[in-house]
Design a protein around this motif. Structure first.
Motif: not given
Length: 297
Positions: A29-30, A33, A38-40, A43
């Motif tokens: 996840r990192d 990013n 984006d956030h979704t 994830t």
């Protein structure tokens, strides 16, 4: 292992895999990013990499031959890619706080380009390889498993259906035929009347002696096929001629022949009779001509 032991083993495996996925999910996840997701998207990124690894593992259990080798290659490739990204996540502390610049995974530019290319190409590869693996699994038809009883029955049936030509047999010895002596010509007394053709005794052929060893054909359990009746069109329409009819026909045909031309072969081809009858007709015709020549002044 009984059923309860298997269930506990599978449950333990699922638990270990779930915890390992949670640890890897944080690192992936990192990384997502850091490359601009984006956030979704960040994830869902770990499901793209580690999820395809689980799919490839299931495919290796179902597929065989070349398809199984392909699934193993996909599993190894994505396992190595996930390991590299987790390793980079551990080497760059700035990734933990999301304070690193976008597109910056390493200080050395060539290494950074390779890592960014790897991280961004994994989702695209998941689409291609995942679709291919699912298609191979859906089109896979496992071979039927035959039991020992079925194999024994199939072998017995094959042995029963073997033809007699396939059975081993000894080669018969070559037959040796003895040559029959030719019968001597019938002597005719010119001073007496010529006996009719019916009174000429027929010469029975001598039995042929063969030194071949009698062979017994191999017994066959297959039923014989019915041959049926011979059609009337295949039978000969020419009636069988009597000796008197043959003599009359030979007299008519050879009326203009010289004595040198009256041979058994010539009469056989002209009258269409057997060689034995042709020899009898030849002797009778020559005897008649000789008697006629003696009686003529």
């Amino acid at each position: 292992m009984n059923r309860t032991g298997r269930i506990l083993l599978v449950a333990a495996l699922v638990g270990v895999v779930g915890m390992a996925f949670r640890v890897s999910w944080n690192a992936l996840r990192d990384i997502a990013n850091a490359i601009g997701a984006d956030h979704t998207a960040a994830t869902l990124y770990p499901f793209v990499v580690d999820g395809l690894m689980a799919l490839a593992l299931v495919a290796t259990l179902v597929l065989v031959d070349r398809d199984r080798t392909f699934a193993l290659k996909v599993l190894g490739t994505y396992t190595g890619a996930s390991l590299v990204l987790n390793y980079v996540h551990g080497l760059v502390p700035a990734l933990h706080g999301a304070s690193v610049d976008w597109g910056r995974l390493a200080d050395w530019d060539p290494a950074n380009w390779v890592l960014v290319l790897l991280a961004t190409s994994l989702p695209v590869g998941s689409i291609y390889f995942g679709s291919d693996l699912v298609a191979k699994v859906l089109h896979h038809h496992p071979a039927p498993i035959l039991s020992a009883d079925a194999n024994a029955e199939e072998s017995t049936k094959t042995e029963r259906n073997r033809s007699t030509a396939d059975l081993p047999e000894s080669t018969p010895a070559r037959a040796v035929l003895t040559r029959l002596p030719m019968p001597a010509p019938v002597a005719v007394d010119l001073g007496k009347s010529i006996p009719p053709l019916k009174s000429i005794p027929s010469i029975a052929p001598a039995p042929v002696k063969s030194t071949a060893r009698a062979t017994v054909p191999a017994a066959s359990t297959r039923p014989r096929r019915a041959t049926g009746r011979v059609p009337a069109a295949a039978k000969s329409t020419r009636p069988k001629r009597t000796p008197a009819q043959l003599l009359d026909e030979a007299r008519t045909i050879t009326a203009g022949w010289p004595d040198e031309q009256i041979t058994a072969e010539g009469i056989r081809r002209t009258v269409h009779t057997s060689p034995a009858n042709a020899r009898k007709l030849r002797d009778t015709l020559l005897a008649e001509r000789a008697a006629t020549a003696v009686g003529t002044p």
